[in-house]
Design an enzyme around this catalytic site. Structure first.
Site, PDB file in Angstrom:
ATOM      1  N   TYR A 128       3.659   9.151  -8.128  1.00  0.00           N
ATOM      2  CA  TYR A 128       2.699   9.246  -7.027  1.00  0.00           C
ATOM      3  C   TYR A 128       1.353   9.795  -7.524  1.00  0.00           C
ATOM      4  CZ  TYR A 128       0.881   9.951  -2.318  1.00  0.00           C
ATOM      5  OH  TYR A 128       0.115   9.883  -1.183  1.00  0.00           O
TER       6      TYR A 128
ATOM      7  N   PRO B  45       0.776  -1.242   0.000  1.00  0.00           N
ATOM      8  CA  PRO B  45       0.000   0.000   0.000  1.00  0.00           C
ATOM      9  C   PRO B  45       0.811   1.298   0.000  1.00  0.00           C
ATOM     10  CG  PRO B  45      -0.073  -1.046   2.155  1.00  0.00           C
ATOM     11  CD  PRO B  45       0.626  -2.004   1.241  1.00  0.00           C
TER      12      PRO B  45
ATOM     13  N   LYS C 121      -1.530   2.910  -4.469  1.00  0.00           N
ATOM     14  CA  LYS C 121      -1.853   2.607  -5.867  1.00  0.00           C
ATOM     15  C   LYS C 121      -2.981   1.593  -6.061  1.00  0.00           C
ATOM     16  CE  LYS C 121       0.871   5.326  -7.887  1.00  0.00           C
ATOM     17  NZ  LYS C 121       0.075   6.504  -7.607  1.00  0.00           N
TER      18      LYS C 121
HETATM   19  P1  FAD Z   1     -12.092  -5.695  -3.405  1.00  0.00           P
HETATM   20  O1  FAD Z   1     -12.194  -4.379  -2.815  1.00  0.00           O
HETATM   21  O2  FAD Z   1     -11.338  -6.766  -2.780  1.00  0.00           O
HETATM   22  O3  FAD Z   1     -13.529  -6.165  -3.816  1.00  0.00           O
HETATM   23  C1  FAD Z   1     -13.814  -7.479  -4.254  1.00  0.00           C
HETATM   24  C2  FAD Z   1     -15.225  -7.833  -3.881  1.00  0.00           C
HETATM   25  O4  FAD Z   1     -15.513  -9.146  -4.363  1.00  0.00           O
HETATM   26  C3  FAD Z   1     -15.431  -7.894  -2.373  1.00  0.00           C
HETATM   27  O5  FAD Z   1     -16.544  -7.101  -2.022  1.00  0.00           O
HETATM   28  C4  FAD Z   1     -15.622  -9.357  -2.067  1.00  0.00           C
HETATM   29  O6  FAD Z   1     -16.516  -9.574  -0.986  1.00  0.00           O
HETATM   30  C5  FAD Z   1     -16.201  -9.872  -3.376  1.00  0.00           C
HETATM   31  N1  FAD Z   1     -15.969 -11.312  -3.597  1.00  0.00           N
HETATM   32  C6  FAD Z   1     -14.873 -12.028  -3.273  1.00  0.00           C
HETATM   33  N2  FAD Z   1     -15.042 -13.312  -3.639  1.00  0.00           N
HETATM   34  C7  FAD Z   1     -16.262 -13.400  -4.214  1.00  0.00           C
HETATM   35  C8  FAD Z   1     -16.997 -14.468  -4.763  1.00  0.00           C
HETATM   36  N3  FAD Z   1     -16.497 -15.707  -4.817  1.00  0.00           N
HETATM   37  N4  FAD Z   1     -18.210 -14.220  -5.262  1.00  0.00           N
HETATM   38  C9  FAD Z   1     -18.721 -12.958  -5.216  1.00  0.00           C
HETATM   39  N5  FAD Z   1     -18.078 -11.903  -4.693  1.00  0.00           N
HETATM   40  C10 FAD Z   1     -16.862 -12.121  -4.198  1.00  0.00           C
HETATM   41  N6  FAD Z   1      -5.060   0.412  -1.356  1.00  0.00           N
HETATM   42  C11 FAD Z   1      -4.575   1.621  -1.229  1.00  0.00           C
HETATM   43  O7  FAD Z   1      -4.396   2.297  -2.242  1.00  0.00           O
HETATM   44  N7  FAD Z   1      -4.308   2.132   0.026  1.00  0.00           N
HETATM   45  C12 FAD Z   1      -4.544   1.401   1.165  1.00  0.00           C
HETATM   46  O8  FAD Z   1      -4.323   1.869   2.266  1.00  0.00           O
HETATM   47  C13 FAD Z   1      -5.033   0.118   1.061  1.00  0.00           C
HETATM   48  N8  FAD Z   1      -5.252  -0.644   2.160  1.00  0.00           N
HETATM   49  C14 FAD Z   1      -5.712  -1.917   1.984  1.00  0.00           C
HETATM   50  C15 FAD Z   1      -5.929  -2.731   3.096  1.00  0.00           C
HETATM   51  C16 FAD Z   1      -6.390  -4.053   2.939  1.00  0.00           C
HETATM   52  C17 FAD Z   1      -6.607  -4.924   4.169  1.00  0.00           C
HETATM   53  C18 FAD Z   1      -6.634  -4.566   1.638  1.00  0.00           C
HETATM   54  C19 FAD Z   1      -7.117  -5.994   1.447  1.00  0.00           C
HETATM   55  C20 FAD Z   1      -6.428  -3.736   0.538  1.00  0.00           C
HETATM   56  C21 FAD Z   1      -5.970  -2.423   0.694  1.00  0.00           C
HETATM   57  N9  FAD Z   1      -5.759  -1.579  -0.395  1.00  0.00           N
HETATM   58  C22 FAD Z   1      -5.277  -0.344  -0.254  1.00  0.00           C
HETATM   59  C23 FAD Z   1      -6.029  -1.985  -1.727  1.00  0.00           C
HETATM   60  C24 FAD Z   1      -7.385  -1.471  -2.216  1.00  0.00           C
HETATM   61  O9  FAD Z   1      -8.289  -1.449  -1.153  1.00  0.00           O
HETATM   62  C25 FAD Z   1      -7.813  -2.428  -3.307  1.00  0.00           C
HETATM   63  O10 FAD Z   1      -6.903  -2.284  -4.371  1.00  0.00           O
HETATM   64  C26 FAD Z   1      -9.237  -2.226  -3.780  1.00  0.00           C
HETATM   65  O11 FAD Z   1     -10.138  -2.606  -2.770  1.00  0.00           O
HETATM   66  C27 FAD Z   1      -9.496  -3.078  -5.018  1.00  0.00           C
HETATM   67  O12 FAD Z   1     -10.850  -3.098  -5.315  1.00  0.00           O
HETATM   68  P2  FAD Z   1     -11.507  -4.360  -5.970  1.00  0.00           P
HETATM   69  O13 FAD Z   1     -12.929  -3.992  -6.166  1.00  0.00           O
HETATM   70  O14 FAD Z   1     -10.704  -4.803  -7.131  1.00  0.00           O
HETATM   71  O15 FAD Z   1     -11.364  -5.533  -4.889  1.00  0.00           O
HETATM   72  C1  DHB Z   2      -3.591   5.725   2.825  1.00  0.00           C
HETATM   73  C2  DHB Z   2      -3.058   4.520   2.520  1.00  0.00           C
HETATM   74  C3  DHB Z   2      -1.909   4.463   1.770  1.00  0.00           C
HETATM   75  O1  DHB Z   2      -1.368   3.303   1.450  1.00  0.00           O
HETATM   76  C4  DHB Z   2      -1.277   5.609   1.342  1.00  0.00           C
HETATM   77  O2  DHB Z   2      -0.127   5.525   0.640  1.00  0.00           O
HETATM   78  C5  DHB Z   2      -1.817   6.816   1.637  1.00  0.00           C
HETATM   79  C6  DHB Z   2      -2.996   6.864   2.383  1.00  0.00           C
HETATM   80  C7  DHB Z   2      -4.810   5.791   3.639  1.00  0.00           C
HETATM   81  O3  DHB Z   2      -5.404   4.739   3.932  1.00  0.00           O
HETATM   82  O4  DHB Z   2      -5.215   6.887   4.022  1.00  0.00           O
END
Ligand code: FAD
Ligand code: DHB
Length: 393
Positions: A388, A296, A300
């Site tokens: 960034y 993280p 990105k």
């Molecule tokens: P997700 O948000 O994972 O959404 C996927 C969805 O699919 C979920 O709602 C899930 O319930 C659903 N799903 C899963 N399996 C199934 C199934 N079999 N059938 C139906 N539905 C299903 N990014 C940052 O930029 N900064 C951060 O600080 C940051 N912190 C993070 C902390 C954590 C703990 C995690 C896991 C990720 C973090 N990320 C962060 C990354 C960012 O949150 C993700 O890149 C973003 O959520 C991606 O979105 P998405 O919709 O692709 O996936």
């Molecule tokens: C946050 C998370 C990140 O990974 C980052 O680079 C900046 C902000 C956040 O959750 O606020």
């Protein structure tokens, strides 16, 4: 068994799936979303906080940007805190005017859910036992169970937006997919609190006790992170222990300005670099965390998910409007070119700012030299700023 039909079946109702659904809806393409969890569960996950300008523009294009413009905080820069010294990284100056918007993933998701509900578009929440079929033929389908009822959905295409642990990537035959992975030997312990942020901008901190990040969701809500060993249990971290450790990793001015309060949420996230190639298998597309994970540090993850969705929505809209396959054929290569650059940046920033257990002395010296070079060179800072704020699509 109940049978449904849609044009594009979206698996996963996180930010990728919801944004894709909204962009396709505005172009007249039908979608159905299958989400394993409830809407409240999806909204309860505290994740990303920083949006690139291109992501903000895409939310506008999807018609869901109003609250982001009203409540999001435009940031012109951030601070790097290296061994007690703060260095300002002026994104606007270094990039010729580009900025980022601080607006939480929870709020983006809430806005997208509200738009989907207002448009009367279908989402099946609490969909269990989701399985995908026939995506290597012209007649893909999915099966699932909702409220005890078996449902089969026929569609033209399946968009796998179901995150790292989803069913979509797991449904691809092993020989057809290649993955690349690096797991980091530490995690991030995050804390959310209704307290004013320590400063106007984010502070990314490097310290001998480990990395820290001071972030925010608004002028009254803060988000903080600490590098912790992977073995650390969130239950072992009282709020007081968290605040004490954060204070130790900050410079005296920031430590003095820190306002503490009860946590609203605390969780540990592992750090991983991961890419699966390719991102299309016949009529199944992978998008967002289903295809790639970044550590993280560079903020990105959510932004990469948005750029995949941009390319995928364009490809599908082009297909339905012009019967063209070009966007579909190029989807994977277009996404991956940008993804690998963001993977590189996130790996670099992570490596630079964290403590690595058992690091060789020479590696520690090289990292220190790189940090000194970075904060002393406008050219190096410009490279960092360009990445960034987000590379162009
Ligand atoms: P997700 O948000 O994972 O959404 C996927 C969805 O699919 C979920 O709602 C899930 O319930 C659903 N799903 C899963 N399996 C199934 C199934 N079999 N059938 C139906 N539905 C299903 N990014 C940052 O930029 N900064 C951060 O600080 C940051 N912190 C993070 C902390 C954590 C703990 C995690 C896991 C990720 C973090 N990320 C962060 C990354 C960012 O949150 C993700 O890149 C973003 O959520 C991606 O979105 P998405 O919709 O692709 O996936
Ligand atoms: C946050 C998370 C990140 O990974 C980052 O680079 C900046 C902000 C956040 O959750 O606020």
């Amino acid at each position: 068994m109940k049978t449904l039909r849609t044009q594009v079946l979206i698996v996963g109702g996180g930010p990728s799936g919801l944004l894709l659904g909204q962009l396709l809806h505005r172009a007249g393409v039908e979608t159905l979303i299958l989400e394993r969890q409830t809407a409240d569960y999806v909204l309860g996950r505290i994740r990303a906080g920083v949006l690139e300008q291109t992501t903000a523009d895409l939310l506008d294009q999807a018609g869901v940007g109003a609250r982001m413009h009203a409540e999001g905080l435009v940031h012109d820069g951030f601070e790097l805190l290296v061994d007690g010294q703060r260095h300002h990284v002026n994104l606007r100056e270094l990039t010729g005017g580009k900025t980022v918007v601080v607006y939480g993933q929870t709020e983006v998701t809430r806005d997208l859910m509200a738009a989907r509900t207002a448009a009367g578009l279908p989402t099946l929440y609490s969909a269990s036992e989701v399985s995908l079929h026939g995506f290597d033929t012209d007649h893909p389908s999915a099966r699932c169970v909702v409220d005890g009822e078996a449902i089969e959905v026929h569609c033209d295409y399946i968009a796998g937006c179901d995150g790292y642990h989803g069913v979509s990537r797991a449904s691809v035959p092993q020989g057809a997919i290649r993955s690349y992975e690096k797991v980091y030997p530490f995690g991030w312990l995050g804390l959310l609190s209704d307290t004013p942020p320590v400063g106007h901008e984010l502070i990314y901190g490097r310290h001998e006790r480990g990395f820290s990040l001071c972030s925010m969701r608004s002028n009254t809500r803060s988000r903080y992170y600490l590098q912790v060993p992977l073995t650390e249990q969130v239950g072992d971290w009282s709020d007081d222990r968290f605040w004490d450790e954060l204070r130790r990793r900050l410079d005296p001015a920031a430590a003095g300005a820190l306002v503490t309060g009860p946590s609203l949420e605390k969780s540990v996230a592992p750090l991983r670099s991961f890419v699966a190639e390719p991102m299309r298998f016949g009529r199944l597309f992978l998008a967002g965390d289903a295809a790639h994970i970044v550590p993280p540090t560079g903020a990105k993850g959510l932004n990469l998910a948005a750029s995949d969705v941009h390319y995928l929505s364009q490809a599908l809209i082009e297909h339905y409007r012009e019967r063209s396959q070009a966007g579909i054929e190029h989807y994977s290569a277009r996404c991956l070119s940008r993804i690998w650059k963001a993977e590189r940046f996130s790996w670099w920033f992570t490596s630079l700012m964290h403590n690595f257990p058992d690091e060789a002395d020479i590696d520690a010296k090289l990292r220190r030299a790189e940090l000194e070079y970075l904060v002393g060179s406008e050219a190096a800072l410009r490279v960092m700023a360009e990445n960034y704020v987000g590379l162009p699509w």
